[in-house]
Design an enzyme around this catalytic site. Structure first.
Site, PDB file in Angstrom:
ATOM      1  N   ASP A   1      65.347  84.347 -42.326  1.00 32.51           N
ATOM      2  CA  ASP A   1      64.959  85.220 -43.573  1.00 32.51           C
ATOM      3  C   ASP A   1      66.032  86.612 -43.241  1.00 32.51           C
ATOM      4  OD1 ASP A   1      64.124  85.704 -46.023  1.00 32.51           O
ATOM      5  OD2 ASP A   1      62.061  86.514 -45.214  1.00 32.51           O
ATOM      6  N   LEU A   2      67.087  86.360 -42.779  1.00 35.05           N
ATOM      7  CA  LEU A   2      67.982  87.492 -42.981  1.00 35.05           C
ATOM      8  C   LEU A   2      68.295  88.036 -44.187  1.00 35.05           C
ATOM      9  CD1 LEU A   2      70.165  86.817 -39.924  1.00 35.05           C
ATOM     10  CD2 LEU A   2      68.251  88.449 -39.804  1.00 35.05           C
TER      11      LEU A   2
END
Length: 92
Positions: free
Chosen positions: A10-11
């Site tokens: 979930d960058l």
């Protein structure tokens, strides 16, 4: 992200805190809710489309198997987002 047995998944801009001291920038990664341990034998088995749409690697959006390069793609997308917004902030 760079430890080979874990993926952040979930960058995105909201998950990276950037601070400046003079001309030196530092970044801290936050929100480890979607982190997953990826043993070497399972590196291509991930298929869940998780994360922020605009920062996802193409294979993640398409529901295809993915592994560590998807985090690298997301980091590159974040980097471009950050640099473009930093340029914009400097010109205003």
């Amino acid at each position: 992200m760079l430890h080979l047995d874990y993926m952040h998944r979930d960058l995105k801009a909201d998950n990276v805190l950037v601070s400046a001291k003079g001309e030196k920038l530092s970044a801290k990664l936050i929100d480890f809710g979607l982190v997953r341990e990826i043993p070497p034998e399972q590196r291509a088995d991930l298929t869940a489309a998780v994360g922020a749409e605009g920062f996802m690697a193409p294979e993640v959006r398409l529901g295809k198997p993915y592994h560590l390069p998807a985090d690298i793609f997301s980091f590159g997308t974040f980097s471009r987002f950050f640099l473009e917004n930093q340029q914009l902030a400097l010109t205003q």
